[in-house]
Design a protein around this motif. Structure first.
Motif, PDB file in Angstrom:
ATOM      1  N   GLN A  25      40.123  39.611  19.587  1.00 57.54           N
ATOM      2  CA  GLN A  25      39.644  40.320  20.766  1.00 57.54           C
ATOM      3  C   GLN A  25      40.810  41.000  21.451  1.00 57.54           C
ATOM      4  O   GLN A  25      41.856  40.417  21.622  1.00 57.54           O
ATOM      5  CB  GLN A  25      39.017  39.363  21.785  1.00 57.54           C
ATOM      6  CG  GLN A  25      37.800  38.650  21.306  1.00 57.54           C
ATOM      7  CD  GLN A  25      38.117  37.281  20.788  1.00 57.54           C
ATOM      8  OE1 GLN A  25      39.231  36.992  20.418  1.00 57.54           O
ATOM      9  NE2 GLN A  25      37.120  36.435  20.763  1.00 57.54           N
ATOM     10  N   VAL A  26      40.601  42.224  21.833  1.00 58.80           N
ATOM     11  CA  VAL A  26      41.591  42.886  22.675  1.00 58.80           C
ATOM     12  C   VAL A  26      40.851  43.468  23.861  1.00 58.80           C
ATOM     13  O   VAL A  26      39.741  43.948  23.741  1.00 58.80           O
ATOM     14  CB  VAL A  26      42.353  43.993  21.928  1.00 58.80           C
ATOM     15  CG1 VAL A  26      43.414  43.415  21.039  1.00 58.80           C
ATOM     16  CG2 VAL A  26      41.404  44.859  21.139  1.00 58.80           C
ATOM     17  N   ALA A  27      41.489  43.391  25.002  1.00 65.37           N
ATOM     18  CA  ALA A  27      40.860  43.909  26.206  1.00 65.37           C
ATOM     19  C   ALA A  27      40.982  45.419  26.210  1.00 65.37           C
ATOM     20  O   ALA A  27      41.685  45.998  27.007  1.00 65.37           O
ATOM     21  CB  ALA A  27      41.525  43.297  27.428  1.00 65.37           C
ATOM     22  N   SER A  28      40.345  46.039  25.254  1.00 67.23           N
ATOM     23  CA  SER A  28      40.502  47.473  25.102  1.00 67.23           C
ATOM     24  C   SER A  28      39.333  48.186  25.743  1.00 67.23           C
ATOM     25  O   SER A  28      38.204  48.017  25.356  1.00 67.23           O
ATOM     26  CB  SER A  28      40.576  47.816  23.619  1.00 67.23           C
ATOM     27  OG  SER A  28      40.557  49.211  23.482  1.00 67.23           O
ATOM     28  N   ARG A 251      40.705  45.250  41.605  1.00 68.61           N
ATOM     29  CA  ARG A 251      40.683  44.125  40.688  1.00 68.61           C
ATOM     30  C   ARG A 251      39.751  43.072  41.237  1.00 68.61           C
ATOM     31  O   ARG A 251      39.636  42.900  42.460  1.00 68.61           O
ATOM     32  CB  ARG A 251      42.090  43.530  40.587  1.00 68.61           C
ATOM     33  CG  ARG A 251      42.314  42.627  39.396  1.00 68.61           C
ATOM     34  CD  ARG A 251      43.744  42.112  39.361  1.00 68.61           C
ATOM     35  NE  ARG A 251      43.899  40.897  40.144  1.00 68.61           N
ATOM     36  CZ  ARG A 251      43.507  39.691  39.751  1.00 68.61           C
ATOM     37  NH1 ARG A 251      42.932  39.531  38.593  1.00 68.61           N
ATOM     38  NH2 ARG A 251      43.680  38.635  40.521  1.00 68.61           N
ATOM     39  N   ARG A 252      39.092  42.366  40.350  1.00 66.75           N
ATOM     40  CA  ARG A 252      38.292  41.251  40.802  1.00 66.75           C
ATOM     41  C   ARG A 252      38.302  40.158  39.764  1.00 66.75           C
ATOM     42  O   ARG A 252      38.141  40.419  38.573  1.00 66.75           O
ATOM     43  CB  ARG A 252      36.846  41.698  41.037  1.00 66.75           C
ATOM     44  CG  ARG A 252      36.104  40.596  41.744  1.00 66.75           C
ATOM     45  CD  ARG A 252      34.627  40.731  41.738  1.00 66.75           C
ATOM     46  NE  ARG A 252      34.072  39.487  42.308  1.00 66.75           N
ATOM     47  CZ  ARG A 252      32.807  39.207  42.378  1.00 66.75           C
ATOM     48  NH1 ARG A 252      31.913  40.065  41.923  1.00 66.75           N
ATOM     49  NH2 ARG A 252      32.397  38.070  42.883  1.00 66.75           N
ATOM     50  N   ASP A 253      38.517  38.921  40.208  1.00 65.61           N
ATOM     51  CA  ASP A 253      38.269  37.784  39.331  1.00 65.61           C
ATOM     52  C   ASP A 253      37.531  36.739  40.163  1.00 65.61           C
ATOM     53  O   ASP A 253      36.927  37.077  41.188  1.00 65.61           O
ATOM     54  CB  ASP A 253      39.569  37.266  38.692  1.00 65.61           C
ATOM     55  CG  ASP A 253      40.605  36.783  39.686  1.00 65.61           C
ATOM     56  OD1 ASP A 253      40.228  36.456  40.835  1.00 65.61           O
ATOM     57  OD2 ASP A 253      41.794  36.715  39.330  1.00 65.61           O
ATOM     58  N   ASP A 254      37.541  35.486  39.738  1.00 63.22           N
ATOM     59  CA  ASP A 254      36.813  34.464  40.474  1.00 63.22           C
ATOM     60  C   ASP A 254      37.500  34.065  41.775  1.00 63.22           C
ATOM     61  O   ASP A 254      36.921  33.325  42.569  1.00 63.22           O
ATOM     62  CB  ASP A 254      36.647  33.204  39.607  1.00 63.22           C
ATOM     63  CG  ASP A 254      35.510  33.343  38.624  1.00 63.22           C
ATOM     64  OD1 ASP A 254      34.358  33.474  39.074  1.00 63.22           O
ATOM     65  OD2 ASP A 254      35.772  33.338  37.407  1.00 63.22           O
ATOM     66  N   PHE A 255      38.720  34.550  41.982  1.00 62.61           N
ATOM     67  CA  PHE A 255      39.533  34.012  43.083  1.00 62.61           C
ATOM     68  C   PHE A 255      39.962  35.064  44.096  1.00 62.61           C
ATOM     69  O   PHE A 255      40.218  34.742  45.243  1.00 62.61           O
ATOM     70  CB  PHE A 255      40.768  33.328  42.500  1.00 62.61           C
ATOM     71  CG  PHE A 255      40.433  32.451  41.326  1.00 62.61           C
ATOM     72  CD1 PHE A 255      39.791  31.236  41.510  1.00 62.61           C
ATOM     73  CD2 PHE A 255      40.707  32.869  40.028  1.00 62.61           C
ATOM     74  CE1 PHE A 255      39.452  30.445  40.429  1.00 62.61           C
ATOM     75  CE2 PHE A 255      40.369  32.077  38.946  1.00 62.61           C
ATOM     76  CZ  PHE A 255      39.743  30.865  39.132  1.00 62.61           C
ATOM     77  N   ARG A 292      26.133  50.336  30.996  1.00 62.29           N
ATOM     78  CA  ARG A 292      26.259  48.980  30.422  1.00 62.29           C
ATOM     79  C   ARG A 292      24.891  48.352  30.187  1.00 62.29           C
ATOM     80  O   ARG A 292      24.659  47.706  29.172  1.00 62.29           O
ATOM     81  CB  ARG A 292      27.087  48.099  31.347  1.00 62.29           C
ATOM     82  CG  ARG A 292      28.556  48.062  30.965  1.00 62.29           C
ATOM     83  CD  ARG A 292      29.268  46.882  31.596  1.00 62.29           C
ATOM     84  NE  ARG A 292      29.325  47.019  33.039  1.00 62.29           N
ATOM     85  CZ  ARG A 292      30.166  47.842  33.658  1.00 62.29           C
ATOM     86  NH1 ARG A 292      31.000  48.590  32.964  1.00 62.29           N
ATOM     87  NH2 ARG A 292      30.160  47.939  34.969  1.00 62.29           N
ATOM     88  N   ASP A 293      23.990  48.587  31.165  1.00 60.78           N
ATOM     89  CA  ASP A 293      22.645  48.023  31.002  1.00 60.78           C
ATOM     90  C   ASP A 293      21.939  48.623  29.780  1.00 60.78           C
ATOM     91  O   ASP A 293      21.134  47.951  29.129  1.00 60.78           O
ATOM     92  CB  ASP A 293      21.815  48.275  32.269  1.00 60.78           C
ATOM     93  CG  ASP A 293      22.345  47.498  33.463  1.00 60.78           C
ATOM     94  OD1 ASP A 293      23.113  46.537  33.242  1.00 60.78           O
ATOM     95  OD2 ASP A 293      22.008  47.852  34.611  1.00 60.78           O
TER      96      ASP A 293
END
Lengths: 314, 546
Positions: A25-28, A251-255, A292-293
């Protein structure tokens, strides 16, 4: 004498492109999937050490025989070998195996293995019988060298040498059906008279057009006049003191969520903590969410239909 | 030897003879203080019995040390690089790329990267020795780690050598070739020690057959070689290929370590994709034993059973992922099981004595390439989702829903932890030749998006998600998983965080933004303190609980 890699930049990039069967996997998220981290080696004139290419195999650094030897080998191959092994050496109508993936060919250095089989023939259970050929030792070496010269042009990841370009038509869909789908699913954001006017002419190639409309970002050459603000992801953070802050999402993550307000101010907010004021809500508005949907909904058929319709917008 | 004496003075480690390596019998113990083999123990569970770090105190983990690996070949100073290899010295040492499991034995950490091995003090990261292999080439994509047998350390090189080093000095004992570079094999697997067997796998993209080999760990002598695809008339599985030539060139590489069941003496592992990878036209059939979970008797090298997890793959979705041994209960009956979360998005549980299917369940919630499941528990590929000239919209992408990064299993909860990457790509057939293409050629791929990447806790009995955490950052994750007897789960989140979950319910308890984790987090105990180790590309981070 040290090996002088003869690998062209193009080959190295293509080798690096998808790494290998162990592809990870690459975050491409870019249209260009070639990894920036992999550098193509320059062809050095000296023997000083150089960065190891991501992938390098002996057949790619082999010293090729002189042109006259290769020409001789090609002539003999065309006359005696082609019928069974194919013009491209990938196997022929008379059942000869693909030479380019043959263990014997790969292990052979300068005809010592290939020549032996040309001279003596080969019989292997379960495989077509190869008769001995009336060829001099010198000529069988020339054939071997010619095979190696063809294989030296291999594509990355075990792919064959590039053959003749074949025109493949990817526009196979029903444009009328595509128009119906477009009007139902796409026209709330896009207009064939507006942002998509002349889209087929602007993007040029149908494959790039299909990739672009499915992904919601442009394939091929970038459009200098593109309005990138249309794809801006917006975030609105609401706080326990009643305030809310909106801007372009960084940017967004869980924190953490961070954004840049329209006034140009960078703001970041900690989630999951007893901060004061506390974040009570984060709303992300991503214009590409509709694309995306679609990914889970699109069938090949609908995808091809819409592409066929968009190809009419010239 | 000079190195060692110097080291003894510098860091106070005992000189040769007093520090012991790993006796093969040590590997039969469940994962606890040390990490002596790829998965920590033979089960593949990555379930640590260490209990110092708990749900209540995990937020107090402290960074003990961090080290960016030094890949320079040093000829003087405290550390003199031990050099070996069959290359002619024309290549500079590649940068460190930490994508494996590292061993911790007797307070020493053994770390590998393609062409490099380091020994380090596991307490503070001090380098003890460095070994560099001069390469002939091969694909330098990663190295999954070393193995230790008594006082010998083994690792594989990209140019297909198995190298044995003295664990005390890094001096070479011997090396042997395990596959021909000329045939474009390349090797990344962490060798696995089982008693007096050293199990070794390789990789290849060029239509060459896959095999698992067993070597004598003392001498490097070959004990047996098991081909994963038929090589001769009459071989099992040949009827799933159109002819012998196709089978012989059929792939099925063995490139990720498997697990070992001491009761049956079965080594259980998964095989890679069939070749040519994307053009299945010239290899109609299931293509056994590619993309297959299988058991091989470790003493004889003979196959005991198989369960194919991806019949007739046409997307480069290896099923090489490390499986996990589970002593479980199905319908009230105790069962010896093995589970795997395959790259194609399907989860499987099978009986590890017989190979009989117990559960098959799609965990890649966006995977769209199949037409359901056969009676025998194998999924049915949809031909419409193969590479076609006008493009097929397929999920997952080539990297798969999961990849080599190890999953974990917590027996206290009965939960199997795995990432779920839901990328989409359009796959175009560019070489419609009826003979098929070669290797991974003949196609062009456009990655067009990703839809909801997540982390899953699956019920091993059914494959159903008991909890599922969708990553808000949206990036795919390339990290492995660790779980503990205190109910924690450690992994990466794709947004640069090392995270800890409550393994029972998926609550996030802790994180540290050290970068995207490039291996599976590991844990060990030294001097009464529990450490948590994770790699980010070329750098190691060791956290500790004080």
């Amino acid at each position: 004498m040290p090996l002088i890699p003869r690998v062209s930049c193009v080959l190295c990039l293509s080798l690096g492109l998808a790494a290998c069967g162990q592809q990870e996997q690459v975050a491409s998220d870019a249209t260009d999937t070639s990894p920036a981290a992999i550098t193509a080696p320059a062809a050095p004139e000296s023997s000083s050490p150089q960065a190891i290419p991501f992938a390098i195999f002996p057949s790619q650094v082999r010293e090729l025989a002189a042109p006259e030897v290769l020409a001789r080998g090609e002539t003999i191959y065309e006359g005696l070998c082609r019928a069974c092994h194919g013009a491209d050496m990938r196997g022929g109508d008379q059942g000869g195996p693909n030479l380019l993936r043959s263990q014997i060919v790969l292990n052979d250095q300068h005809g010592e293995l290939i020549g032996e089989i040309i001279q003596n023939g080969r019989s292997t259970p379960g495989m077509p019988e190869m008769p001995p050929l009336q060829v001099s030792v010198q000529d069988s070496v020339a054939v071997a060298e010619y095979i190696h010269s063809v294989w030296a042009r291999q594509s990355g990841q075990g792919g064959p040498p590039p053959g003749e370009t074949v025109e493949l038509n990817i526009v196979v869909g029903d444009a009328a059906a595509g128009e119906i789908f477009f009007n139902a699913q796409c026209s709330s954001c896009h207009s064939v008279a507006g942002d998509l006017a002349d889209i087929a002419a602007r993007i040029g190639n149908p494959e790039n057009l299909q990739n672009s409309w499915v992904a919601g970002r442009r394939w091929g050459a970038p459009d200098p006049n593109a309005d990138t603000s249309r794809r801006e992801v917006r975030a609105t953070v609401t706080l326990s003191n009643g305030q809310s802050v909106s801007g372009r999402l960084n940017r967004r993550d869980d924190f953490i969520v961070s954004l840049t307000t329209d006034a140009g101010q960078y703001r970041s907010f900690t989630l999951h903590e007893n901060t004061d004021p506390r974040v009570t809500g984060v709303v992300i508005a991503d214009p590409l969410q509709a694309h995306r949907d679609l990914l889970s909904v699109l069938t090949n058929e609908i995808m091809h239909d819409v592409t066929a319709y968009l190809m009419t917008l010239e | 030897m000079k190195n060692l004496l110097l080291l003894s003075v510098l860091v106070g480690i005992p000189a040769i003879g007093s520090a012991q390596g790993v006796e093969p019998a040590d590997l039969y113990f469940p994962l606890a203080e040390e990490w002596p083999t790829y998965s920590g123990d033979y089960t593949g569970q990555r379930y640590s019995r260490l209990t110092q770090v708990t749900k209540d105190n995990v937020q107090h983990l402290t960074l003990a040390w961090t080290v960016r690996m030094n890949t320079n070949v040093r000829t003087q100073g405290n550390i003199v690089t031990v050099q070996g290899g069959e290359g002619d010295g024309n290549y500079l040492p590649p940068g460190a790329n930490l994508k494996g499991s590292f061993l911790m034995v007797n307070g020493i950490l053994y770390v590998t990267s393609p062409d490099h091995v380091w020994a380090m003090d596991a307490r503070d990261g001090t380098e003890l020795w460095h070994y560099f292999w001069h390469s002939r080439g091969g694909i330098h994509i990663g190295n999954r780690g070393p193995a230790i047998w008594n006082d010998a350390l083994f690792f594989e090189t990209p140019d297909n050598y198995l190298v044995s080093l003295d664990i005390h000095t890094g001096e070479e004992n011997w090396h042997v070739q395990i596959a021909p570079l000329e045939q474009q094999y390349f090797s990344t697997m962490a060798p696995i020690v089982v008693d007096d067997h050293l199990l070794v796998g390789t990789g290849n993209d060029l239509d060459s057959p896959g095999f698992l080999q067993s070597f004598d760990p003392a001498t490097g002598e070959l004990q047996w070689k098991f081909f994963t695809v038929p090589q001769n008339p009459g071989d099992p599985g040949l009827d799933t290929w159109p002819n012998l030539d196709a089978a012989r060139n059929g792939g099925g590489q063995v490139w990720v370590p498997g697990v070992f069941d001491p009761e049956t003496r079965y080594y259980i592992f998964g095989t890679g994709n069939p070749t040519p990878g994307y053009t299945g036209v010239a290899r109609p059939g299931d293509n056994l034993f590619t993309c297959t979970l299988m058991a091989v008797n470790v003493d004889t090298g003979e196959m005991a059973w198989y369960h194919q997890t991806s019949p007739h793959d046409t997307h480069d979705w290896d099923s090489a992922q490390t499986p996990i041994l589970i002593d479980g209960e199905i319908d009230g009956q105790p069962r010896k099981l093995v589970s795997t979360a395959a790259r194609n998005g399907y989860f499987f549980t099978v009986d590890r004595i017989t190979g009989e299917s117990v559960a098959t369940k799609k965990y890649g919630t966006k995977s769209n390439w199949d037409l359901g499941v056969r009676e025998d528990g194998s999924p049915i590929p949809n031909p419409q989702k193969e590479a076609i000239i006008p493009g097929a919209l397929v999920s997952p992408i080539e990297g798969g829903v999961a990849n080599w990064q190890p999953p974990a299993f917590n027996p206290d909860f009965g939960l199997f932890y795995t990432h779920e990457n839901n990328g989409f790509n359009i796959v175009y057939l560019t070489d419609p030749d009826p003979r098929g293409s070669m290797g991974l050629g003949g196609k062009r791929v456009a990655i067009v998006g990703t839809d909801g990447n997540a982390f899953n806790a699956l019920d091993y009995r059914t494959g159903e998600a008991v909890w599922r955490h969708e990553w808000p950052g949206g990036a795919p994750v390339g990290a492995g998983v660790l779980t503990t007897a205190t109910g924690l789960v450690f992994t990466g989140d794709g947004s640069g965080n090392l995270v800890a979950f409550d393994g029972e319910n998926g609550d996030l308890l802790w994180h540290s933004r050290i970068g995207n984790i490039s291996n599976g987090p590991q844990t060990y105990l030294i001097d009464g303190r529990q450490y948590l180790l994770a790699a980010v590309r070329d750098t190691l981070f060791a956290f500790v609980m004080y």
